[in-house]
Design an enzyme around this catalytic site. Structure first.
Site, mmCIF file in Angstrom:
data_model
loop_
_atom_site.group_PDB
_atom_site.id
_atom_site.type_symbol
_atom_site.label_atom_id
_atom_site.label_comp_id
_atom_site.label_asym_id
_atom_site.label_seq_id
_atom_site.Cartn_x
_atom_site.Cartn_y
_atom_site.Cartn_z
ATOM 1 N N ASP A 1 -53.948 -6.135 65.009
ATOM 2 C CA ASP A 1 -54.847 -7.120 65.637
ATOM 3 C C ASP A 1 -54.066 -8.292 66.215
ATOM 4 O O ASP A 1 -54.624 -9.115 66.933
ATOM 5 C CB ASP A 1 -55.889 -7.630 64.626
ATOM 6 C CG ASP A 1 -55.248 -8.203 63.377
ATOM 7 O OD1 ASP A 1 -54.549 -7.461 62.677
ATOM 8 O OD2 ASP A 1 -55.441 -9.402 63.108
ATOM 9 N N ARG B 1 -56.440 -6.769 72.071
ATOM 10 C CA ARG B 1 -55.378 -6.349 71.159
ATOM 11 C C ARG B 1 -55.434 -4.840 70.951
ATOM 12 O O ARG B 1 -56.446 -4.205 71.284
ATOM 13 C CB ARG B 1 -55.599 -7.021 69.793
ATOM 14 C CG ARG B 1 -55.788 -8.509 69.880
ATOM 15 C CD ARG B 1 -56.981 -8.986 69.060
ATOM 16 N NE ARG B 1 -57.297 -10.384 69.369
ATOM 17 C CZ ARG B 1 -56.706 -11.422 68.798
ATOM 18 N NH1 ARG B 1 -55.847 -11.220 67.838
ATOM 19 N NH2 ARG B 1 -57.001 -12.655 69.166
ATOM 20 N N ARG C 1 -62.201 -17.388 63.756
ATOM 21 C CA ARG C 1 -61.976 -18.835 63.900
ATOM 22 C C ARG C 1 -61.460 -19.135 65.296
ATOM 23 O O ARG C 1 -60.639 -20.018 65.497
ATOM 24 C CB ARG C 1 -60.969 -19.327 62.870
ATOM 25 C CG ARG C 1 -59.694 -18.576 62.951
ATOM 26 C CD ARG C 1 -58.472 -19.284 62.651
ATOM 27 N NE ARG C 1 -57.459 -18.243 62.594
ATOM 28 C CZ ARG C 1 -56.290 -18.405 62.081
ATOM 29 N NH1 ARG C 1 -55.955 -19.550 61.593
ATOM 30 N NH2 ARG C 1 -55.443 -17.408 62.081
ATOM 31 N N LYS D 1 -58.891 -22.213 69.340
ATOM 32 C CA LYS D 1 -58.522 -21.641 68.040
ATOM 33 C C LYS D 1 -58.773 -22.713 66.985
ATOM 34 O O LYS D 1 -58.215 -23.811 67.076
ATOM 35 C CB LYS D 1 -57.049 -21.207 68.060
ATOM 36 C CG LYS D 1 -56.622 -20.443 66.831
ATOM 37 C CD LYS D 1 -55.257 -19.799 67.016
ATOM 38 C CE LYS D 1 -54.797 -19.142 65.728
ATOM 39 N NZ LYS D 1 -53.451 -18.562 65.854
ATOM 40 N N ASP E 1 -63.692 -20.357 56.991
ATOM 41 C CA ASP E 1 -64.456 -21.514 57.467
ATOM 42 C C ASP E 1 -64.402 -21.681 58.985
ATOM 43 O O ASP E 1 -65.002 -22.616 59.527
ATOM 44 C CB ASP E 1 -63.956 -22.787 56.774
ATOM 45 C CG ASP E 1 -62.488 -23.077 57.073
ATOM 46 O OD1 ASP E 1 -61.869 -22.314 57.850
ATOM 47 O OD2 ASP E 1 -61.959 -24.066 56.524
ATOM 48 N N GLY E 2 -63.641 -20.808 59.656
ATOM 49 C CA GLY E 2 -63.566 -20.902 61.110
ATOM 50 C C GLY E 2 -62.723 -22.051 61.632
ATOM 51 O O GLY E 2 -62.646 -22.279 62.833
HETATM 52 P P1 AMP Z 1 -54.801 -13.697 61.490
HETATM 53 O O1 AMP Z 1 -54.162 -13.452 60.189
HETATM 54 O O2 AMP Z 1 -54.695 -15.118 61.952
HETATM 55 O O3 AMP Z 1 -54.373 -12.747 62.544
HETATM 56 O O4 AMP Z 1 -56.368 -13.460 61.271
HETATM 57 C C1 AMP Z 1 -56.868 -12.253 60.760
HETATM 58 C C2 AMP Z 1 -58.383 -12.295 60.722
HETATM 59 O O5 AMP Z 1 -58.841 -13.323 59.872
HETATM 60 C C3 AMP Z 1 -59.045 -12.555 62.068
HETATM 61 O O6 AMP Z 1 -60.232 -11.810 62.119
HETATM 62 C C4 AMP Z 1 -59.320 -14.025 62.020
HETATM 63 O O7 AMP Z 1 -60.379 -14.392 62.882
HETATM 64 C C5 AMP Z 1 -59.705 -14.214 60.552
HETATM 65 N N1 AMP Z 1 -59.467 -15.595 60.106
HETATM 66 C C6 AMP Z 1 -58.276 -16.189 59.903
HETATM 67 N N2 AMP Z 1 -58.449 -17.456 59.487
HETATM 68 C C7 AMP Z 1 -59.764 -17.693 59.434
HETATM 69 C C8 AMP Z 1 -60.590 -18.815 59.077
HETATM 70 N N3 AMP Z 1 -60.057 -19.981 58.703
HETATM 71 N N4 AMP Z 1 -61.921 -18.651 59.145
HETATM 72 C C9 AMP Z 1 -62.472 -17.501 59.515
HETATM 73 N N5 AMP Z 1 -61.771 -16.405 59.856
HETATM 74 C C10 AMP Z 1 -60.426 -16.492 59.819
HETATM 75 MG MG MG Z 2 -54.796 -12.576 64.440
#
Ligand code: AMP
Ligand code: MG
Length: 490
Positions: A250, A181, A91, A111, A123-124
């Site tokens: 990550d 990362r 996303r 973002k 949903d990105g």
């Molecule tokens: P985070 O927990 O924010 O570090 O995200 C962990 C993983 O989930 C990463 O690969 C993000 O790109 C993916 N991700 C988080 N939220 C979304 C979303 N709403 N749509 C698609 N991918 C997501």
């Molecule tokens: Mg992240």
């Protein structure tokens, strides 16, 4: 359309398997919430242009401006200790890079910029609340002097996103030294793609740690540099009471910036076991565990670098262990010297650590507000100012005993006329307190009122200044205001 952004996209010139070209999602009815004019200026960007129609088109994904080469980065990561071989920008969309006024290369990323091949079930999109939270907290961290990604802009998309409830959508424009990362290294290591690991290592050295290129063993020098950067970063978190909340590999930046403000929070009452994140049920990422976790994360980085550290595996492991072995000392040195400065001490003595630890355990037992205590301690350098400190303790006699010991210790210090100012310069009056963040989000999301967002940003931009009209932002939450849990909101 015109673009005044001098993009120079070095990551896009890396091999194809490092990323996927994507187009940002087009926001249907974007409105500007805020452009960070000071940051725009620092990046050499025209803040007026960013605030205008073409800028809004770029910040909301409606137009890919000339020079931008949008992409989603590939990465893997350990999430709560479990390895996921493919995560990637699901996303987030990297628009490109610029070189700022100080000659530093910076990423510009949307973002909440829409779906990518890495989105999996997501949903990105990003919801307004988490965007405002990241904006405020990352900018507060910057003002506090902690290394961090920054917020260049926030826009509302005019679109709804579906979480537990229906929420307004938004996009944050994030600026980072880079978005590489520990998980980026893990992505290629998991595929045993040594060539890509070497390419990534060379790239990271050139971009973040150029002195490592001169070293006899550049991969080792890189590992040393990341170990040191993470040790210092986590020390700076502890010294301001910050809890990241989701220190997955990550979310562990190679450049040493704080990245990914999800369920992060600042601690009010001091207690090393404090956890806010609703998804951190085991307390893996509790305040006091953070140094250990940062070490765990750089250990995962070291594993990916083994093939580059030496031809012989045993030799490589020995090098990695030596490098990782420096973490504890580097963390302690940064943390302890920071604690000394918070206490107003310049010359380090043997039992100073005990003095600090005695205080910290008394604070835990008495539920003492971490930020207020140290801010008020600066005033207690002048006699007769103890009451505001005593009032923070359940048992004020504990405070009296510790203050007596602290004053005895101060008497052994060289005369320092600037002690109070020096203490105030490291002990903030204002941190982004959870209850203020929650109230700010409620106003924006429920009422469309962004005045609390603007006010909070203004106060937190000067955390070490008194700001007499704003003292309510320095206050800890009252019982009914206390925030018990924070959510990623993704
Ligand atoms: P985070 O927990 O924010 O570090 O995200 C962990 C993983 O989930 C990463 O690969 C993000 O790109 C993916 N991700 C988080 N939220 C979304 C979303 N709403 N749509 C698609 N991918 C997501
Ligand atoms: Mg992240």
């Amino acid at each position: 359309m015109t673009s005044l952004i001098p993009f120079d996209n070095s990551y896009a010139r890396l091999p194809d398997r490092f990323f996927v070209h994507v187009a940002p999602a087009v926001a249907p009815a974007p409105t500007l919430i805020r452009v960070n004019r000071a940051l725009a200026d620092q990046l050499g960007l025209d803040a007026d242009w960013l605030e205008g129609p073409d800028g809004l088109d770029m910040l909301s994904g409606r137009q890919v401006v000339p020079g931008s080469d949008p992409l989603a980065m590939a990465y893997a990561g350990h999430q709560f200790g479990n390895f996921v071989p493919q995560l990637g920008d699901g996303r987030a969309v990297l628009l490109g890079e610029v070189v700022d006024r100080d000659g530093r290369r910076r990423d510009i990323q949307l973002k909440g910029g829409g779906r990518t091949p890495f989105s999996r079930g997501g949903d990105g999109r990003a919801a307004l609340g988490p965007v405002l939270r990241e904006y405020v907290v990352s900018e507060a961290m910057f003002a506090l002097g902690v290394r961090t990604t920054r917020a260049l802009a926030a826009v509302a998309t005019g679109e709804q996103v579906y979480r537990e409830t229906v929420l307004p959508g938004a996009v944050l424009t994030r600026i980072a030294a880079s978005h590489i990362r520990v998980g980026t290294f893990q992505y290629f290591a998991a595929r045993q793609d040594i060539e890509a690991l070497q390419t990534l290592t060379d790239y990271v050295i050139a971009r973040h740690y150029p002195e490592a290129a001169q070293a006899e063993n550049p991969a080792r020098a890189l590992l040393d540099a990341v170990v040191a950067a993470q040790a210092e970063l986590v020390a700076s978190w502890l010294l301001v009471g910050f809890i990241h909340g989701v220190m997955n590999t990550d979310n562990c930046s190679i450049s040493g910036e704080t990245i990914d403000y999800g369920p992060c929070a600042f601690m009010d009452a001091y207690d090393p076991s404090t956890v806010f994140s609703s998804i951190d049920r085991q307390g893996r990422y509790a305040y006091g565990n953070q140094p250990q976790i940062a070490h765990w994360n750089v250990t995962r980085l070291a594993e990916t670098l083994l093939p580059l550290l030496a031809d012989d595996e045993d030799a490589a492991i020995k090098i990695a262990e030596e490098s990782l072995g420096k973490f504890a000392e580097q963390f302690q040195s940064a943390y302890h010297s920071g604690l000394m400065r918070k206490l107003g001490l310049v010359a380090f003595r043997d039992d100073d650590l005990d003095l600090a630890n005695t205080l910290l355990s008394a604070m835990t037992q008495n539920s003492v507000d971490f930020t207020l205590f140290f801010r008020r301690l600066a005033d207690a350098t002048e006699v007769g100012n103890d009451e505001p400190l005593r009032g923070l303790f359940v048992d004020p006699t504990v405070c009296d005993q510790w203050l007596a010991r602290w004053r005895e210790r101060l008497a052994q210090e060289p005369d320092n006329l600037d002690r109070r100012d020096a203490m105030r310069a490291v002990n903030p009056a204002y941190i982004p307190r959870n209850h203020r963040i929650e109230a700010m989000i409620r106003s924006a999301v429920d009422e469309g009122d962004f005045a609390p967002f603007e006010e909070l940003l203004a106060v937190l931009a000067r955390p070490y200044d008194d700001q007499p009209d704003m003292t309510r932002y320095a206050d800890p939450p009252q019982a009914h205001e206390r925030v018990m849990a924070t959510f990623c909101g993704t």
